[in-house]
Design a protein around this motif. Structure first.
Motif, PDB file in Angstrom:
ATOM      1  N   ASP A  37       0.823  -1.207   0.000  1.00 39.89           N
ATOM      2  CA  ASP A  37       0.000   0.000   0.000  1.00 39.89           C
ATOM      3  C   ASP A  37       0.860   1.262   0.000  1.00 39.89           C
ATOM      4  OD1 ASP A  37      -2.150  -1.695   0.055  1.00 39.89           O
ATOM      5  OD2 ASP A  37      -2.628  -1.369   2.173  1.00 39.89           O
ATOM      6  N   GLN A  38       1.960   1.221   0.753  1.00 44.53           N
ATOM      7  CA  GLN A  38       2.845   2.381   0.775  1.00 44.53           C
ATOM      8  C   GLN A  38       3.517   2.581  -0.582  1.00 44.53           C
ATOM      9  OE1 GLN A  38       6.295   2.413   3.494  1.00 44.53           O
ATOM     10  NE2 GLN A  38       5.546   4.403   4.207  1.00 44.53           N
ATOM     11  N   ALA A  39       3.909   1.480  -1.220  1.00 49.02           N
ATOM     12  CA  ALA A  39       4.506   1.583  -2.549  1.00 49.02           C
ATOM     13  C   ALA A  39       3.495   2.147  -3.543  1.00 49.02           C
ATOM     14  CB  ALA A  39       5.000   0.213  -3.011  1.00 49.02           C
ATOM     15  N   GLU A  40       2.243   1.764  -3.387  1.00 48.35           N
ATOM     16  CA  GLU A  40       1.175   2.306  -4.238  1.00 48.35           C
ATOM     17  C   GLU A  40       1.072   3.815  -4.058  1.00 48.35           C
ATOM     18  OE1 GLU A  40      -2.356   2.682  -6.610  1.00 48.35           O
ATOM     19  OE2 GLU A  40      -0.894   1.053  -6.458  1.00 48.35           O
ATOM     20  N   GLN A  41       1.135   4.260  -2.813  1.00 51.60           N
ATOM     21  CA  GLN A  41       1.034   5.698  -2.538  1.00 51.60           C
ATOM     22  C   GLN A  41       2.193   6.476  -3.150  1.00 51.60           C
ATOM     23  OE1 GLN A  41       0.827   5.885   1.737  1.00 51.60           O
ATOM     24  NE2 GLN A  41      -1.146   4.813   1.834  1.00 51.60           N
ATOM     25  N   HIS A  42       3.369   5.851  -3.190  1.00 52.98           N
ATOM     26  CA  HIS A  42       4.554   6.532  -3.727  1.00 52.98           C
ATOM     27  C   HIS A  42       4.763   6.247  -5.212  1.00 52.98           C
ATOM     28  CE1 HIS A  42       6.280   8.091   0.064  1.00 52.98           C
ATOM     29  NE2 HIS A  42       5.704   7.029   0.623  1.00 52.98           N
ATOM     30  N   GLY A  43       3.882   5.464  -5.819  1.00 47.98           N
ATOM     31  CA  GLY A  43       3.997   5.179  -7.246  1.00 47.98           C
ATOM     32  C   GLY A  43       5.174   4.301  -7.610  1.00 47.98           C
ATOM     33  N   VAL A  44       5.573   3.390  -6.696  1.00 49.12           N
ATOM     34  CA  VAL A  44       6.712   2.503  -6.951  1.00 49.12           C
ATOM     35  C   VAL A  44       6.166   1.134  -7.356  1.00 49.12           C
ATOM     36  CG1 VAL A  44       8.884   1.596  -6.055  1.00 49.12           C
ATOM     37  CG2 VAL A  44       7.988   3.762  -5.171  1.00 49.12           C
ATOM     38  N   ALA A  45       5.976   0.944  -8.657  1.00 40.78           N
ATOM     39  CA  ALA A  45       5.286  -0.246  -9.156  1.00 40.78           C
ATOM     40  C   ALA A  45       6.022  -1.539  -8.834  1.00 40.78           C
ATOM     41  CB  ALA A  45       5.073  -0.126 -10.661  1.00 40.78           C
ATOM     42  N   GLY A  46       7.351  -1.531  -8.957  1.00 38.37           N
ATOM     43  CA  GLY A  46       8.107  -2.743  -8.695  1.00 38.37           C
ATOM     44  C   GLY A  46       8.007  -3.186  -7.248  1.00 38.37           C
ATOM     45  N   GLU A  47       8.139  -2.234  -6.322  1.00 39.55           N
ATOM     46  CA  GLU A  47       8.015  -2.553  -4.894  1.00 39.55           C
ATOM     47  C   GLU A  47       6.612  -3.038  -4.568  1.00 39.55           C
ATOM     48  OE1 GLU A  47       9.114  -3.349  -1.221  1.00 39.55           O
ATOM     49  OE2 GLU A  47      10.526  -2.476  -2.647  1.00 39.55           O
TER      50      GLU A  47
END
Length: 236
Positions: A37-47
């Motif tokens: 969810d945090q990666a989604e918020q930061h737009g980090v698709a790979g993470e």
């Protein structure tokens, strides 16, 4: 919190990476969900994809039915990304989900060859651990020992030596000697959790009339992750 200084969801993924070998699957799954969810918020698709793949893996150990949706979501998040190790993790999670009901090990052999050719020791070790779980559920101690031998061979690189300990725990086998692994809450707690995972899967299979320790195998496996008929849920 473990790994709290890492950006873009990685701190939560590191936490999950520490928790799941300890057999603490529920907390690991929650950590991976937070990482996703945090990666989604930061737009980090790979993470985001990697965290979901790891979540699918740990959920596959505890709840094979819920794992279907987790695997489907992981596959969706991998679309358009070139993440070889993460893609292999999703396939390993599918084997864990089906542990005790696999009708053959062709898929596992293919995964072993792909992981070896790609030089990804982590997925090689993860695959062997999935097979140890499958054989432990079926009470196939000789096959668990064969997995342990392969894990020891992989551990010659210096990494993942503790995976052999986990295979011993799942199979209810004694360690051959003192272990170099240092567990946060002690080896016996870790052993107990992994043995509980095996016993829980056996119970699940008995209740559902499928294969397992002491239960006649149906000769059927579920194969690839089942596609959800409705909207994919983001499990919390």
């Amino acid at each position: 919190m473990l790994g709290r200084a890492l950006p873009g969801g990685r701190q939560h993924r590191v936490e999950g990476d520490i928790l799941w070998p300890h057999g603490d699957m529920d907390r690991a799954a929650a950590a991976y969900a937070a990482a996703r969810d945090q990666a989604e918020q930061h737009g980090v698709a790979g993470e985001r994809a990697t965290s979901q793949a790891q979540r699918a893996l740990v959920v596959a150990f505890t709840d094979p039915d819920t794992a279907d949706d987790e695997l489907h979501l992981a596959e969706q998040l991998l679309t358009g990304l070139d993440l070889r190790a993460t893609s292999l993790t999703v396939r390993i999670a599918g084997l864990v989900r089906d542990a005790g009901t696999l009708r053959g090990l062709e898929a596992a052999r293919d995964l072993r060859a792909e992981s070896h050719d790609a030089g990804i020791t982590a997925t090689e070790a993860g695959l062997e651990l999935a097979l140890a779980f499958h054989h432990a559920v079926l009470g196939e101690h000789d096959k668990v020992r064969a997995v342990i031998d392969r894990l020891r061979e992989l551990a010659r690189t210096g990494d993942y030596a503790y995976y052999a300990d986990l295979a011993h725990y799942m199979g209810g086998l004694p360690l051959p000697g003192p272990s170099s692994a240092q567990w946060l809450d002690g080896a016996e707690a870790v052993r107990s959790r992994w043995q509980c995972l095996v016993q829980t899967r056996r119970t699940h299979l008995r209740v559902n009339g499928r294969s397992g320790f002491g239960v006649k195998a149906s000769g059927r496996g579920r194969g690839p992750a089942r596609r959800s008929t409705g909207r994919v849920r983001w499990w919390r």
